[in-house]
Design a protein around this motif. Structure first.
Motif, PDB file in Angstrom:
ATOM      1  N   ILE B  12      -8.925   5.453 -25.036  1.00 28.39           N
ATOM      2  CA  ILE B  12      -8.588   6.548 -24.181  1.00 28.39           C
ATOM      3  C   ILE B  12      -7.415   6.054 -23.362  1.00 28.39           C
ATOM      4  N   VAL B  13      -6.434   6.993 -23.331  1.00 29.94           N
ATOM      5  CA  VAL B  13      -5.066   6.729 -22.692  1.00 29.94           C
ATOM      6  C   VAL B  13      -4.757   7.937 -21.849  1.00 29.94           C
ATOM      7  N   GLN B  14      -3.887   7.913 -20.847  1.00 29.96           N
ATOM      8  CA  GLN B  14      -3.390   8.746 -20.004  1.00 29.96           C
ATOM      9  C   GLN B  14      -2.294   9.345 -20.875  1.00 29.96           C
ATOM     10  N   LYS B  15      -1.993  10.652 -20.539  1.00 25.29           N
ATOM     11  CA  LYS B  15      -0.787  11.242 -21.095  1.00 25.29           C
ATOM     12  C   LYS B  15       0.494  10.456 -20.785  1.00 25.29           C
ATOM     13  N   GLY B  16       1.224  10.241 -21.981  1.00 25.51           N
ATOM     14  CA  GLY B  16       2.502   9.336 -21.542  1.00 25.51           C
ATOM     15  C   GLY B  16       2.059   7.687 -21.819  1.00 25.51           C
TER      16      GLY B  16
END
Lengths: 114, 113
Positions: B12-16
């Protein structure tokens, strides 16, 4: 652009029944591959055909058979179906047999065995 | 037995952010390493592929790094977007295998807004 066509998209069968899955490759593609993908699993190679001849064979049960016809479409025949055969079945096609040729996957046939 | 080992199982990663997926293999006969992207209910779609004589390949926001001596390769997704949320599979094939792909177990990537 034309893509790989698979039919039917969904199939429900009872145990011990038979099923036939069809694959129509991208026009001019001469190689067809079949893969089985169980729930949450990676696709497993079953069998491939190049110019209507079997080119490679993977973990395909003896209850399954396949062929490629003169118009390059392929059919996967599955007999004595078992619950464990429930999976997504993908067909892919490429131009030219052999590695390094991009395989284009169809949308898959979801087979459910009850 | 999985001939291509893929990790992590999910990410899971944040946008960007830059999700990184790693794959390793043992069979030195493998000479073609594609990455596929799969959305739920769809067939895998080729993203990018590399051969062992190249150490890095970029296509758009996707980059493959390849370490032949370590028998490892990885996918980096630059400037990830929520639309990149999908399952990613690495794969490998051999020159004499008529294109039979050996897939990794897959990595589910979620990019949050």
């Amino acid at each position: 652009a034309a893509g790989v066509i698979q039919s039917p998209r969904h199939l429900i069968k009872e145990k011990r029944e038979t099923a036939t899955l069809k694959c129509y490759p991208i026009p001019r593609h001469d190689t067809v591959y079949w893969y089985q993908q169980g729930p949450g699993q990676d696709p497993q190679f079953l069998i491939s055909f190049y110019e209507k001849m079997q080119s490679d064979k993977g973990s395909i049960p003896d209850r399954f058979s396949a062929q490629q016809f003169s118009d390059y479409h392929s059919e996967l025949n599955m007999s004595s179906l078992e619950l464990g055969d429930s999976a997504l079945y993908f067909c892919a096609s490429s131009l030219g047999g052999g590695a390094n040729n991009e395989q284009f996957f169809g949308p898959g046939t979801r087979l459910t065995v009850l | 037995q999985q001939q291509v080992k893929q990790s992590p199982q999910s990410l899971i990663v944040q946008k960007g952010g830059i999700p990184i997926i790693n794959c390793a293999y043992e069979n030195t006969a493998f000479d073609y390493f594609p990455w596929y992207q799969q959305f739920p209910g769809k067939g895998p779609a080729l993203l990018i592929a590399i051969r062992p004589d190249v150490s890095e390949k970029k296509e758009g926001r996707f980059t493959i790094s390849f370490n032949k001596s370590a028998k490892q390769f990885s996918l980096h997704i630059m400037d990830s977007q929520p639309g990149d949320s999908a399952t990613y599979f690495c794969a490998a094939s051999m020159a004499d295998s008529w294109g039979k792909l050996q897939f990794g177990a897959g990595t589910q990537v979620v990019v949050t807004p």
